[in-house]
Design a protein around this motif. Sequence first.
Motif, mmCIF file in Angstrom:
data_model
loop_
_atom_site.group_PDB
_atom_site.id
_atom_site.type_symbol
_atom_site.label_atom_id
_atom_site.label_comp_id
_atom_site.label_asym_id
_atom_site.label_seq_id
_atom_site.Cartn_x
_atom_site.Cartn_y
_atom_site.Cartn_z
ATOM 1 N N HIS A 160 30.253 40.775 44.532
ATOM 2 C CA HIS A 160 31.285 41.618 45.512
ATOM 3 C C HIS A 160 32.212 42.402 44.423
ATOM 4 C CE1 HIS A 160 30.891 39.636 49.209
ATOM 5 N NE2 HIS A 160 31.406 38.760 49.049
ATOM 6 N N THR A 161 32.616 42.175 43.316
ATOM 7 C CA THR A 161 32.646 42.483 42.065
ATOM 8 C C THR A 161 32.074 44.312 41.522
ATOM 9 O OG1 THR A 161 32.860 41.459 40.466
ATOM 10 C CG2 THR A 161 35.048 41.428 41.424
ATOM 11 N N PHE A 214 31.928 36.111 43.298
ATOM 12 C CA PHE A 214 32.742 36.965 43.062
ATOM 13 C C PHE A 214 32.492 38.059 42.435
ATOM 14 C CE2 PHE A 214 35.593 38.234 39.379
ATOM 15 C CZ PHE A 214 37.062 38.833 40.099
ATOM 16 N N LEU A 215 31.882 37.354 41.077
ATOM 17 C CA LEU A 215 31.365 38.873 40.444
ATOM 18 C C LEU A 215 30.315 40.393 41.939
ATOM 19 C CD1 LEU A 215 29.840 36.440 37.692
ATOM 20 C CD2 LEU A 215 32.422 38.074 38.000
ATOM 21 N N TYR A 233 32.978 42.611 30.708
ATOM 22 C CA TYR A 233 33.875 44.307 31.275
ATOM 23 C C TYR A 233 35.196 44.227 31.145
ATOM 24 C CZ TYR A 233 30.048 44.249 34.504
ATOM 25 O OH TYR A 233 29.336 44.102 35.049
#
Length: 66
Positions: free
Chosen positions: A62-63, A59-60, A17
């Motif tokens: 949710h992002t 975290f991944l 990303y």
Amino acid sequence: MNRTPDLTAAVWRKSSYSDGGGTNCLEVADGHPGLVPVRDSKVPDGEVLVFGAASWAAFLTHTARG
């Protein structure tokens, strides 16, 4: 318990990303079971954050949802 892995021989890879322009690059080091070391590619000798694999996965998730 010290959970910080020895990263002297770590092989870092840029996030898929990252913007490609060298301004917003996150790198992770693989090969540390249960842990995900993360650093800013612009400051390779700077601080490294180490996350538990489950926390990093959350975290991944949710992002990715935005």
